[in-house]
Design a protein around this motif. Structure first.
Motif, short mmCIF file in Angstrom:
data_model
loop_
_atom_site.label_atom_id
_atom_site.label_comp_id
_atom_site.label_asym_id
_atom_site.label_seq_id
_atom_site.Cartn_x
_atom_site.Cartn_y
_atom_site.Cartn_z
N THR A 1 14.67 -7.81 -3.82
CA THR A 1 14.81 -9.45 -3.69
C THR A 1 13.66 -10.21 -4.38
OG1 THR A 1 13.13 -9.49 -1.67
CG2 THR A 1 15.52 -9.49 -1.48
N ARG A 2 13.92 -11.41 -4.90
CA ARG A 2 13.53 -12.22 -5.82
C ARG A 2 12.18 -12.61 -5.50
NH1 ARG A 2 19.28 -13.06 -6.96
NH2 ARG A 2 19.54 -11.86 -9.08
N ILE A 3 13.02 -13.76 -4.38
CA ILE A 3 11.69 -14.88 -3.77
C ILE A 3 10.32 -13.99 -2.85
CG2 ILE A 3 11.71 -16.41 -1.88
CD1 ILE A 3 12.98 -17.03 -4.89
N LEU A 4 11.07 -13.19 -2.21
CA LEU A 4 10.49 -12.17 -1.02
C LEU A 4 9.76 -11.21 -2.06
CD1 LEU A 4 11.50 -12.66 2.14
CD2 LEU A 4 9.75 -14.19 1.07
N ARG A 5 8.28 -11.44 -2.10
CA ARG A 5 7.30 -10.00 -2.88
C ARG A 5 7.03 -9.38 -2.29
NH1 ARG A 5 9.27 -9.23 -7.66
NH2 ARG A 5 7.12 -9.35 -9.73
N GLY A 6 7.69 -7.34 -1.81
CA GLY A 6 6.66 -6.65 -1.26
C GLY A 6 7.31 -5.55 -1.35
N PHE A 7 6.70 -4.57 -0.51
CA PHE A 7 7.59 -2.83 -0.73
C PHE A 7 8.10 -2.74 0.88
CE2 PHE A 7 3.23 -2.36 -3.21
CZ PHE A 7 4.04 -1.93 -3.92
N GLU A 8 9.37 -1.67 -0.25
CA GLU A 8 10.50 -1.95 1.49
C GLU A 8 9.74 -0.48 1.47
OE1 GLU A 8 14.81 -2.44 -0.16
OE2 GLU A 8 14.74 -0.45 -1.55
N SER A 9 9.24 0.40 0.30
CA SER A 9 8.72 2.00 0.56
C SER A 9 7.43 1.82 0.20
CB SER A 9 9.38 3.11 0.12
OG SER A 9 9.65 4.57 0.59
N LEU A 10 6.80 2.49 1.11
CA LEU A 10 5.23 2.72 0.40
C LEU A 10 4.72 4.57 0.85
CD1 LEU A 10 3.52 1.12 -1.24
CD2 LEU A 10 2.46 0.48 1.09
N PRO A 11 4.94 5.61 0.77
CA PRO A 11 4.77 6.67 0.81
C PRO A 11 3.22 7.17 0.08
CG PRO A 11 6.28 7.26 -0.23
CD PRO A 11 5.86 5.47 -0.73
#
Length: 434
Positions: free
Chosen positions: A419-429
């Protein structure tokens, strides 16, 4: 019965006008060096945008773009977001062929950036909606949730196996905030996984220029969420309790309550916004702290800095990249004339790196004395309602995780959201043990 046009033609027209056309324009603009086009295109890659923020800032208080203006200057961002000459931006196609097609293909499904969402309305409607939910998010009300939030964090971490790798985005960053906001809104435990999945599926709805596949997925998610919310509202009406949704159903402001559509829009936004951005805050914070062990050591020596550390995470890697405003009347900002109808993009992440406000802005420093001066929660009348809640959840969520697993270390495979507006991680092993 749904017609063929409703099933296939109208969605295609909505996508063409609202996404395919803007995406083509912005990509062409980006190739020509246009700053608005570049930030839209480059944000989707997950690349470091610091150099672009600096370039925009070097072009003056408001850099001209093909579609309006953009800014990464801290004082200008705050001024625009606080000025009633600017209203929340949404596509307007006028009375021509595009306008007629947009009206014909429109849908009644709730959308986070369309009225009557709090994100998309202005006073007096915005004032009325906001008053009805503000009391739940005051500092005093949030403080009452602190002990319960701590218990939820402890329970989630108890369920993790220290000897096994874990995806913290899935097992912790999502579950903590969705549990808290679900309890605030009276969502039963067995439905919280559904809410979490729907929130994640709807996250790209804030973006412009979606592909056809993502657009259809988002529309399906929003339709499902709309139906789920209608069912949940009916359930709460039959069995009211001490939760925000029960209060919203019966609340009156100057003798006037929310209509069904206003109620769904307000409850849906509070529910989704109440955890989606906090998911990003937690993931971004874990990544920053695990990658900067000297900062983590500072927090272990000075645990009273955890609150400040959360604000530094919000400043350094904010959950929301930017927000747009439409100029409602001819005005001037920072000496730059802005014409009515022009779009101004305020880059929150760029304003948080303004060297005139933050010394060594590229450094992640949990002791930064003015970390709280970030604009990650916006400013003015649309300042984030859940700012106090997000700060509290961020502090408890991050502190508890690193206290419980001091040897935590990131593993390969971390993946940013597309995503462009929301910034974060969808996976964080991560590995939790030594």
């Amino acid at each position: 019965m749904t017609s063929l046009a409703d099933q296939h033609v109208k969605p295609a027209v909505r996508w063409g006008i609202g996404h395919a056309l803007p995406r083509t324009v912005l990509r062409l603009a980006a190739r020509r060096g246009d700053l608005q086009g570049r930030i839209t295109v480059e944000a989707s890659t997950g690349a470091d945008l610091t150099g672009l923020f600096d370039e925009i800032r070097s072009r003056g208080p408001l850099a001209a773009t093909r579609v309006g203006h953009t800014t990464t200057r801290h004082e200008v961002v705050k001024a625009i977001l606080s000025d009633d000459a600017f209203v929340t931006a949404r596509p307007r196609f006028g009375a021509g062929i595009l306008g007629r097609l947009a009206a014909w293909s429109d849908t009644d499904v709730m959308h986070p950036v369309r009225p009557p969402s709090l994100l998309a309305v202005e006073p007096p409607a915005h004032t009325r909606y906001r008053k009805l939910v503000t009391r739940v998010f005051t500092a005093k009300a949030v403080e009452r949730l602190r002990a319960r939030t701590q218990q939820i964090a402890d329970d989630l971490l108890d369920a993790l196996d220290p000897a096994s790798p874990v995806d913290l985005a899935e097992a912790y960053c999502g579950l903590l905030p969705v549990t808290v906001i679900s309890e605030i809104l009276g969502v039963p435990q067995e439905e919280r996984a559904t809410v979490l999945a729907l929130g994640g599926g709807a996250a790209p709805s804030l973006d412009l220029g979606l592909s056809w596949r993502v657009f259809r997925s988002v529309e399906t998610t929003l339709t499902t969420f709309d139906a789920w919310l209608s069912h949940h509202l009916d359930t709460v009406r039959r069995n009211p309790g001490d939760n925000l949704l029960s209060h919203l159903i019966t609340a009156r402001e100057d003798g006037e309550g929310l209509t069904e559509r206003e109620l769904k829009a307000t409850a849906g936004l509070v529910l989704a916004a109440g955890f989606e951005t906090t998911v990003n805050l937690l993931g971004n914070g874990i990544s920053l702290l695990a990658g900067n062990p000297e900062q983590l050591e500072t927090l272990r020596v000075q645990p009273d800095l955890w609150g400040n550390a959360v604000d530094e995470v919000l400043r350094h890697d904010p959950p929301v990249l930017l927000t747009g405003r439409l100029c409602a009347r001819d005005t001037t900002v920072a000496g730059v004339p802005i014409r009515r109808g022009h779009l101004v993009t305020t880059v929150l992440a760029g304003a948080n790196r303004d060297p005139s406000v933050f010394e060594h802005p590229g450094a992640f420093d949990v002791t930064r004395p003015n970390a709280r001066d970030h604009v990650s929660f916006g400013a003015g009348r649309h300042y984030c309602l859940g700012a106090q809640l997000a700060r509290m959840e961020g502090e408890i969520g991050l502190r508890t995780l690193f206290d419980r697993f001091p040897a935590l270390r990131p593993l390969p495979g971390a993946r940013r959201r597309p995503t462009r507006i929301l910034r974060g991680f969808e996976s964080l092993p991560a590995a939790l043990g030594g």
